[in-house]
Write an enzyme that holds these catalytic residues in place. Structure first.
Site, short mmCIF file in Angstrom:
data_model
loop_
_atom_site.label_atom_id
_atom_site.label_comp_id
_atom_site.label_asym_id
_atom_site.label_seq_id
_atom_site.Cartn_x
_atom_site.Cartn_y
_atom_site.Cartn_z
N ASP A 1 49.13 45.22 27.55
CA ASP A 1 48.62 44.02 26.58
C ASP A 1 47.88 44.70 25.60
O ASP A 1 47.07 44.08 24.70
CB ASP A 1 48.00 42.93 27.33
N ASP B 1 42.13 36.17 40.65
CA ASP B 1 42.45 36.68 41.67
C ASP B 1 41.86 35.81 42.85
O ASP B 1 42.63 35.59 43.96
CB ASP B 1 41.93 37.92 41.99
#
Length: 530
Positions: free
Chosen positions: A133, A286
């Site tokens: 990214d 997460d």
């Protein structure tokens, strides 16, 4: 009129009229407002201290029992080494996807890609996926060239980019799962850009998933390559060692649940998909995924003997951003998921209570708030209001036991315990602020700043240390919140030294100095602007 004379002593040279007015206002406010408010805060803080104390003692007992009886994951679950099948060859091995999300990782991209490409597994049963990214075109070119270099050696590596950064890490991982070749994969291993798994990582984790269909996640422990770089990294090591050696172990052994650490873990792709995949509604994607998967009935295994090398943030700026994300995200997720956890019917009542009360409320909310509010605001305030007395068990005994239980995770740093306490209290300011931002969904609730990596693993390997010069712009290193709390504590310390009876001034002077040091940015590694 003792308080009036005290005020006059604390504010010398400002004129009798001004001092008298300050003392008079203080006296008028104290009885009807300050004293009742402080009494309520003391009771609340003592209650939270007891909750945290019980939680720490419980985990301490469980971890001792686990060590005494030698309850390792390999004994609790079926684990057998993967074996070759002569008839079908490598087809007997599951297909594994390895994802490496990165963002402008100039210092460590070679390290992480090299370690992932060095994983031992049949070459036709593994795909390395680099999710870049990066917004810096130079770094993007370097990462792509590195992927091409490994591809020329016969490694099945894919370099994937996207035209936006929507969802940050969660968005990148989600996009990565959409590629056609992922459909053939059974498991996905995830490593952040500064993580370096050993070659046998998959051989030690995949068997848990292959032989136990109820297991959705296998998590390894972090090993810090730059823990000795500075005092701040030593303090981080002490805090994180407790998390990995105690909290994760206890969660895995008792309820087969713990928070996924976002890296150094292997997911069963079917479990990931059943849980709804990656979501970017919080900054702890997460933990979000782990909670949702657990509510679907999936079990998690933590393998504490398997360590993956990584780098701790060594600049104070990077650490503050990281701690904001790690404190704000869980609080925000707690707010969003508390009712979902309570309503689910796939897990037991005890597991629901464990996740809501122990995992979220005590560890992610109470622990941060009580540390700052009690020890940095309320207790110092009782110096100015002698009518309020904190019982010794709440002021000394409970925090001492909690501190000892936290510190035993890193025996080599026991002599640094006092510094660790002072540092943790300083950081509790940011954690408490972030916790309230998460609970209230205020301004910075979705702020995501990638933790800066300095490539210390490479520098250590080379056996040389880079010369780092302090920044010239002092304003960039000043932190007004820390300086303000430091001034408050210093004032309380002076007052206690002059008029107090509890001898809190010893602690208050030390703690105020810690806040001042952090306030002027004289902490961690200092790097030049260039």
């Amino acid at each position: 009129m003792d308080s009036l004379s005290s005020a006059a002593t604390i504010f010398p040279g400002s004129g009798d009229d001004i001092t008298g007015q300050i003392g008079l206002i203080w006296e008028q406010m104290k009885a009807p407002l300050i004293v009742p408010l402080l009494k309520v805060l003391v009771v609340l803080c003592l209650g939270m201290s007891i909750m945290l104390f019980i939680e720490r003692v419980y985990m301490g007992i469980v971890i001792v029992l686990l060590k005494v009886f030698g309850r390792k994951p390999e004994k609790k679950y079926k684990w057998e080494p993967m074996k070759d099948d002569i008839e079908i060859g490598n087809s007997s091995y599951p297909m594994v996807l390895v994802q490496i999300p990165m963002y402008n990782e100039k210092e460590v991209y070679q390290l992480s890609i090299g370690a992932a490409c060095g994983l031992s597994w049949p070459s036709d049963r593994i795909v390395i996926q680099v999710l870049d990214d990066s917004t810096d075109p130079t770094i993007k070119d370097l990462v792509e060239l590195e992927c091409q270099r490994w591809a020329s050696k016969g490694i099945n590596i894919k370099y994937e980019i996207r035209d936006n950064r929507n969802g940050y890490k969660a968005g990148a991982l989600k996009e990565g799962m959409k590629h056609s070749y992922v459909k053939h994969c059974d498991f996905v291993a995830i490593f952040d850009a500064d993580f370096q798994p050993e070659p046998d990582f998959l051989w030690r984790t995949i068997p848990f998933l292959v032989h136990n269909p109820e297991i959705g996640l296998v998590q390894a422990r972090w090993k810090f390559v730059n823990a000795d770089e500075c005092m701040m990294t030593r303090m981080q090591e002490m805090s994180l060692d407790y998390h990995f050696k105690v909290e994760q172990e206890v969660g895995s052994a008792t309820y087969a649940f713990f928070g996924f650490n976002g890296t150094a873990g292997v997911w069963r792709i079917s479990a990931l998909n059943e849980a709804g995949g990656w979501k970017d509604r919080t900054t702890v994607e997460d933990m979000d995924l782990a909670v949702r998967a657990s509510l679907k009935g999936w079990k998690f295994v933590y393998v504490g003997d398997l360590k993956v090398k990584n780098e701790l943030p060594s600049t104070f700026k990077a650490y503050r951003y990281q701690q904001h994300r790690w404190s704000c995200g869980p609080a925000n997720l707690f707010k969003k998921m508390a009712m979902d956890i309570f309503k689910t019917k796939k897990v037991t009542l005890w597991k629901k209570l464990y996740v809501i009360y122990s995992f979220f409320f005590v560890r992610k909310v109470v622990a941060h708030i009580v540390t700052f509010v009690f020890y940095c605001i309320v207790m110092p305030a009782t110096v100015l209001v002698p009518e309020i007395e904190v019982p010794k068990w709440g002021a000394v005994y409970i925090p001492s036991i909690i501190t000892l239980l936290n510190a035993v995770g890193t025996p080599r740093s026991l002599h640094l315990m006092v510094f660790w306490i002072l540092f943790e209290n300083v950081m509790s300011l940011h954690r408490t602020k972030a916790t309230f931002i998460g609970l209230l969904e205020a301004g910075r609730v979705n702020e995501w700043v990638v933790t800066e990596k300095l490539g210390d693993a490479l520098k250590t390997k080379a056996g040389s240390k880079a010369i780092r010069k302090p920044r010239l712009k002092i304003g960039e290193r000043l932190h007004l919140l820390e300086l303000g709390v430091g001034a408050y504590l210093f004032f309380c310390a002076c007052y206690d030294l002059a008029f107090g009876k509890n001898h809190y001034f010893i602690y208050l002077f030390l703690q105020s100095m810690a806040f001042f040091i952090a306030g002027v940015g004289y902490i961690g590694t200092i790097v030049p602007n260039a």
